[in-house]
Design an enzyme around this catalytic site. Structure first.
Site, PDB file in Angstrom:
ATOM      1  N   GLY A   1       0.825  -1.213   0.000  1.00 53.63           N
ATOM      2  CA  GLY A   1       0.000   0.000   0.000  1.00 53.63           C
ATOM      3  C   GLY A   1       0.851   1.251   0.000  1.00 53.63           C
ATOM      4  O   GLY A   1       2.049   1.191  -0.256  1.00 53.63           O
ATOM      5  N   ASN A   2       0.221   2.382   0.245  1.00 51.13           N
ATOM      6  CA  ASN A   2       0.978   3.634   0.362  1.00 51.13           C
ATOM      7  C   ASN A   2       0.321   4.519   1.414  1.00 51.13           C
ATOM      8  O   ASN A   2      -0.709   4.151   1.983  1.00 51.13           O
ATOM      9  CB  ASN A   2       1.083   4.330  -1.011  1.00 51.13           C
ATOM     10  CG  ASN A   2      -0.279   4.731  -1.540  1.00 51.13           C
ATOM     11  OD1 ASN A   2      -0.984   5.535  -0.952  1.00 51.13           O
ATOM     12  ND2 ASN A   2      -0.655   4.131  -2.663  1.00 51.13           N
ATOM     13  N   ARG A   3       0.902   5.676   1.654  1.00 46.25           N
ATOM     14  CA  ARG A   3       0.498   6.464   2.812  1.00 46.25           C
ATOM     15  C   ARG A   3      -0.637   7.452   2.529  1.00 46.25           C
ATOM     16  O   ARG A   3      -0.955   8.290   3.366  1.00 46.25           O
ATOM     17  CB  ARG A   3       1.712   7.212   3.366  1.00 46.25           C
ATOM     18  CG  ARG A   3       2.724   6.239   3.955  1.00 46.25           C
ATOM     19  CD  ARG A   3       3.975   6.956   4.415  1.00 46.25           C
ATOM     20  NE  ARG A   3       3.658   8.048   5.319  1.00 46.25           N
ATOM     21  CZ  ARG A   3       4.533   8.966   5.702  1.00 46.25           C
ATOM     22  NH1 ARG A   3       5.753   8.921   5.246  1.00 46.25           N
ATOM     23  NH2 ARG A   3       4.169   9.916   6.530  1.00 46.25           N
TER      24      ARG A   3
END
Ligand code: CTP
Length: 400
Positions: free
Chosen positions: A203-205
């Site tokens: 995922g990412n932030r």
């Protein structure tokens, strides 16, 4: 979504109000019909209930709200009365409120549009004309009747303005406060999650805050909004939410919804790569350090740029950590977008997970602008101001 109260009085033209109702609903407006007793002699409340956004109201008493006229008056963005009879104009000018429609007209601060319809003799009567002057002086908008065939075979001035013209006039009046009325805006939000196995993901932030702010502001500006999101952030009632998780799901949802949209805003942080062969069972520690092979995802923004219709606007976001303008300009050109909103995600007060943002806006025509440090809602308003300008005001759609 703007709220319009559609008042219908008793006249042969009442049947045309059904068409006005349909056109307004089609333009993405929430329509609440109010019928006078006279109107119901010509057309049934059920007809309006079936077409409008909520059931038609016919009485000050006995409805779902204890005080319907103040509810309707206070929540309306505009009230349109079509047809407006000589009796309605007289009561409105004199400040008489003896039924739900006249009470609602006195209980509102929203703009009011009256569309008179009556026989030529009545229309030309000094009492009617003086009442109209009074109403005009008070700021009421009047859409004059047209010449044409009247009830009983007579011909002359007094025929209700064409429903398409009435709907256009409503849109024009709403455009002052709701410049995206009749427009559909698709917004994406959040970071995608790419499955490694049923438990884990890459995922990412991205928090989704920027995309959700864009959806909220677009709704306030009058648009019909579809929010395709991975994030569990609050969003205003009235936004249509499509929940997705992976880049592929987001791609499919965006492509399905964007063809008919006036603008698509890709605020989501879409993964560029995903595990090539996600495991269908939980990867066990005992099996040793796994090797996860990645493959590219589809670039949704680039696909939108290629599929763009004339007049449609595509907006991208560029998350950068260095050489912001240069990288964003390269993406703008490569993905054929109309506006790129670039921000430095390495700054402490901008980018992911924070409530503020500072952005550089690059347009396809070569112009650019740099914002101050703004809340995400404020930046959303700036981006949507560009969308309003690009789309050129409200939709002329209802008359088509
Ligand atoms: N985007 C997209 N589909 C992808 C990747 C990105 O639609 N598979 C969109 C994002 O929603 C954003 C824009 O492309 O509007 C730019 O995303 P960004 O991550 O900044 O750029 P990339 O093209 O992915 O390039 P890089 O990661 O190398 O900076």
């Amino acid at each position: 979504m703007p709220r319009v109260v559609l008042g219908v009085c008793g006249g042969i033209a009442a049947y045309k109000a059904v068409e006005v109702c349909r056109r307004l609903v089609d333009a993405g407006i929430h329509v609440a019909p109010v019928l006078t007793d006279g109107a119901q002699e010509f057309v049934g409340a059920l007809t309006f209930s079936a077409l409008a956004s909520e059931p038609a109201r016919t009485s000050l008493f006995g409805g779902p709200e204890p005080i319907p006229h103040t509810y309707l008056g206070q929540t309306a963005d505009l009230i349109v009365v079509a047809p407006a009879t000589a009796k309605l104009l007289g009561k409105y000018a004199a400040g008489i409120s003896d039924d739900l429609l006249t009470a609602t007209l006195l209980a509102t601060r929203a703009p009011v549009l009256v569309c008179p319809a009556m026989h030529t003799e009545m229309w030309e009567h000094p009492a009617v004309q003086e009442n109209l002057s009074t109403l005009r002086r008070r700021g009421v908008h009047v859409l004059d009747p047209e010449e044409g065939r009247l009830a009983g075979g007579d011909v002359g001035a007094g025929r209700l303005a064409d429903p398409a013209r009435i709907a256009d006039e409503v849109l024009r009046l709403l455009a002052g406060v709701h410049p995206l009325t009749g427009r559909t805006i698709v917004v994406t939000a959040g970071g995608t999650r790419e499955a490694v196995d049923p438990v884990r993901y890459v995922g990412n932030r991205s928090s989704g805050k920027m995309g959700h702010a864009l959806a909220n502001v677009a709704l306030r500006l009058g648009a019909r909004v579809v929010l395709i999101t991975t994030a569990n952030q609050p969003v205003a009632a009235g936004v249509e939410v499509v929940a997705v998780e992976s880049a592929q799901e987001m791609h499919d949802a965006v492509m399905a919804r964007s063809a008919s949209a006036d603008a698509v805003i890709m605020a989501a942080a879409v993964a560029d790569f995903r595990p090539k062969a996600p495991s269908d069972h939980k990867i066990k520690k005992a099996d040793g350090v796994p090797e996860i092979v990645l493959e590219p995802t589809t670039d949704i923004l680039a696909a939108l740029g290629r599929a763009k219709r004339p007049g449609q606007m595509v907006v991208g976001f560029a998350a950068e950590t260095e050489r912001l303008r240069e990288h964003a300009a390269a993406k703008l050109a490569a993905k054929r977008v109309d506006l790129m909103v670039a921000n430095d995600v390495s700054a402490a007060d901008a980018g992911f997970e924070v409530d503020t943002n500072r952005a550089v806006l690059l347009a396809a025509d070569g112009s650019s602008a740099e914002t101050q440090l703004l809340t995400k809602e404020e930046l959303a308003a700036v981006v949507l101001a560009h969308v309003v300008t690009y789309l050129g005001g409200p939709l002329g759609g209802p008359s088509t």
